[in-house]
Every structure is written in C-alpha cells, then in structure tokens.
Design an enzyme around this catalytic site. Sequence first.
Site, PDB file in Angstrom:
ATOM      1  CD  GLU A 161      45.042  10.610  49.423  1.00  0.00           C
ATOM      2  OE1 GLU A 161      45.832   9.674  49.656  1.00  0.00           O
ATOM      3  OE2 GLU A 161      43.913  10.442  48.912  1.00  0.00           O
TER       4      GLU A 161
ATOM      5  CG  ASP B  46      46.002  10.893  41.344  1.00  0.00           C
ATOM      6  OD1 ASP B  46      44.956  11.074  41.993  1.00  0.00           O
ATOM      7  OD2 ASP B  46      46.543   9.775  41.237  1.00  0.00           O
TER       8      ASP B  46
END
Length: 566
Positions: free
Chosen positions: A241, A68
């Site tokens: 997301e 991420d």
Amino acid sequence: MRIRIVLTFILLATGLLGCTEQRATVAVPQTAQASFSWFEYQGSDPVFAEPLAPDQYQNPVVAGFFPDPSITRRGDDYYMAVSSFTYTPGVPILHSRDLVNWQLIGHALTRESQLDVSGARGSRGIFAPTLRYHDGVFYMITTLIDNGGNFFVTATDPAGPWSDPVWLPELDGIDPDIFFDDDGRVYIAHNGPPPGEPLYEGHRAIWLWEFDPKLQKVKASSGRIIVNGGVDLSKQPIWIEAPHLYKINDWYYLLCAEGGTADEHSEVVFRTRSLDQAFEPYEGNPILTQRDLDPSRPDPITTAGHADIVQTPDGEWWAIFLATRAYDQRFYNTGREAFLLPVSWQDDWPTILPAGETVTYRPVRPAGLDNHPVLEPLTGNFTWRDEFNQPALNFHWSLLRDFARQWLKIANDKLQVQPQAGRLSSLEPVSFIGRRQQHMHYRASTALTLSASGLSAGITALQSEAYHYYLGVRRSSNGTTIFLEQADGEGVDIIASEQLSVSGDTEIGLAIEGDKDKVRFFYQLDGETWLPLGGSFDGKLLSTQVAGGFVGTMLGLHSRLEKQDI
C-alpha cells in the site's frame, strides 16, 4: 452510581454503537452551557529531556497522532499532509523551512462540501493522503472510506482555501498517489484488489492509471497492476500500500509500504526505465523497517514504514515516514508519528535505513538548511496553552465527525460549549474538541463552570468511541458531582465519583496525568490544591494494541445532556 452501555460486536460491525439506549434527559434551556476558561497541555518525556547538539534534530519531527505523512517542496518551503480519519477539519497541513521544525498551518478539508464523516467510526473517514506541488498548484489526493472513495483537492496556497473534491470513481482501493511526469503526462497509483480472487489474507496490489488533467478524469481504459502482492508473491507479503512514484536520474521509482501498519511494517522500493514496462523489486528490500530488532531494547521505535521522499536544494534526499514510540515493547497511546531520516543511494537504489539499524532519536540535521524554529513546536518537551482569547479555534483543536459548530463559540475569553445528547460512546453528533496526546508522560488540565442543571462537562482522553475516559462535572437537583467514566471496549462505567460542596458558579479545575500505561485524574475547587479522584487507572485502554484502529489518543473537552437525577 453506575451506568452500563452494552457495546456488542453486532453494534460495532453495523455502526450503531451507542445508539440503542434511550436516555431520558431533563429539559435544558438553550442557553445552558459549559464555559471553559483555559486548557493546558504539558509533555515531559525523558527521551526529549536532553538538549540537542547544534548539529542534531529531534525524532519524531512531529510527535503524536500525525500518521501517513506525505511531503512536497516549493522552493525553500516544505509542506506535509497527514491522515485525519473522522476528525475535522480534515487532513492537517504542516510547513517547515528546514525539514525538522514543523508548524501546523491549516487543513485541506475545512467544510462539509469537502468531507462527510457523519456517523463514521473513529478509524474510518480519511485515509492516507499524498501531497504534491506542480506548476504553481498544490494537489492533495486521498480516500474517504465508506462515503465517496478517492478524490483530490487543489490550492495555490497550502494554508487554504482548498477546492471542492474532484471524485475519481474509477479507483477501487485506498492510498492514492499523483505523479507528474516530465513529459506532461499525469498518473495515479493506488492500493487495490489483486487480479482474480485474493490468494491469502492481506493479498493486495498496486494499480497505475493515467490521468487527464484537462478533463480532470482518470482514463478508464488505462488501469493496470504494476505490483501484485508485494516484493515476492511466493512469500505471501501482506498489505502492499501507500505507493509513491518518482522519476530520478531517468529511473522511475515506486516506494510502497508492506507488511501492515503494525509490528511487521516496512518500506520497499521498485524501479523501471519506463512506466510501460514492469517494475523490478530491489534485492536489498526492505529499505526501512524495525521489525527484526529486539523488542526489549530501551525506548523502542517500532512500526516504521509508509514513507515519502523529498530532495533539498543541495541535492540531498530525505524520507518522512510513520513510526511509533512504544512502552512495554509494543504499546503506544500517542498513535503513529512522523519521523525523518536521510536517504542514501547505491547503484541507483535508495535506502532509508540499513537492515538491523535502529531509527535514532537524534540524527544529524540536513546539510545546507538553516535552523528555523517555530512558535508552536510539535516535538520535544513543551507546554501548550489556550486561553480562548482569539476569535477562532486554534488549529490544534479537532472536532469529531462535525463541521457544524453552532454548539460552541469563543466569547469573553471563554470557550462556551452547549451540550448535545451525543456521548463519546455513540456515533451521534457530540460536543467535543480535542488535541493530540504527543507524549507518554503528560498532563492536560482545564477549568470550567456550568450554567444550569441537566448537563455535564469535563475533560476527556479519547482513543475511540469504545475506549476512553471522561472526567466530568454534573449539576442536578441533588447538587454537584464529579465523576470518572471509563469505556473499556465492553461497556461504559462510572468508576469513581464524589459529591462536591460548591455553589453553582464555582470554577472547577480538572486534570488528567498520563504515564505510559497509567492514567490519573484530579480536580481543584480553590484554584490551588489538586485532589485525586480515585487512584491509578489502566492507560493501556488508550493504546492502539488494545483499542485497535489507526488513531492516537485525543485529549480534550466534552459536554453532554444528562438525566436530572442519576
């Protein structure tokens, strides 16, 4: 010689894993400890073996469990933040001068007042961060799952220290992004629930809120949905997301991940002229994915998505994103890694990788950025060794759900670890430190001595509380035993063991060798000869596809209290 701990679905679901077994332990003096003389990690992947050309860089730019990624720039310096889940300290911070050579310089969450992950399962804790630099201050905004929600911390030096959290209770969801507009207004975007009831599994939305930087609060009435479901709701896209907002050439761009973080992962983009207006999806979406490629291709890079972009002083745009290097088409033990690719533009729309193209291992370096090698590289083949001759733990070591370090210290060029009752299969406090597995082909080794009976210590390959290996040495009234413990998702078994004819102060070497889906274990008694314990064992137990979750394998050191006679 067999231990069995039943790991049921109920225990996993309720977070009580490993807490039901009563274990009688021998009274161990408080001074009892394991002393580790050194730890060495060697990586030797064939895809990294060939020398780079002068104009090339190595993908991934950060290998191993660094997922991420979010990137920001201050002058000629680039900084990256990545997810840490239940490992502490939380949110690694990395630095680069050229976008391709990265150095771990610290962590954003280094104390209990910032982060409480006690009792959390391995893939909970800290989810995706966003890192931004604005007006002399760094902001790191993220989500603490199950125990607080969304918050941000600030620092003037990204190496730390960072502030205590500012909590954002208005935000219901994950993956927050903070965006500073050029008119002085500040916004937070995040993944959240869709309007009404979800239409299907994985139906989510992207929310946008205005943030008051003076009051450090979200404007409660400002929240609205800017993307419902994804690019095309009629196609039931899943898990929109990881939003990131940018303003470029009078357009507002919204980058998001879509498709879930596994094989269907992708990156998509939307734009609008005004944040008061609707966002338009790009007809060329996705702008990054590997899901349409032949899974049997050699050395596949998979699961690409979750991108963030940054501009160089020369005006080029580059994307940092997560992806994985797979074996047997879709298995990976190293977790989600950080990759880098250039961003191209057409008709004011960005593309990271055209459809059907593969993420390459050796792209052309960013123009205008001189090469800046680092002391401890995070990609390519390398050897990393810790002699435990510095007063503090190296930044590459992580603990598990723990900031209380009274059970370890560095003294006399040794890492001294006091055992706790917690086992790797439990959610209790556990005496464990680990560093990331960054290669498919690796060797991790150490040497230790035990000061007393009633404890064990050794080396471990830890994917989660339910999936791991522990190569341990135990002293008892019956002598010294070396054993191999395996957690396979259904229980914990000792699958190999041998009695050792050694004195109590003998230094014993331990090693783990990994080769994709195979893992082997060795011990050393004379300082020279390595002896195998058992044969080849199942390395896929350490893969995300078997173990589930979002983390990669950690290789490290562990000590625990044991029964006197077992």
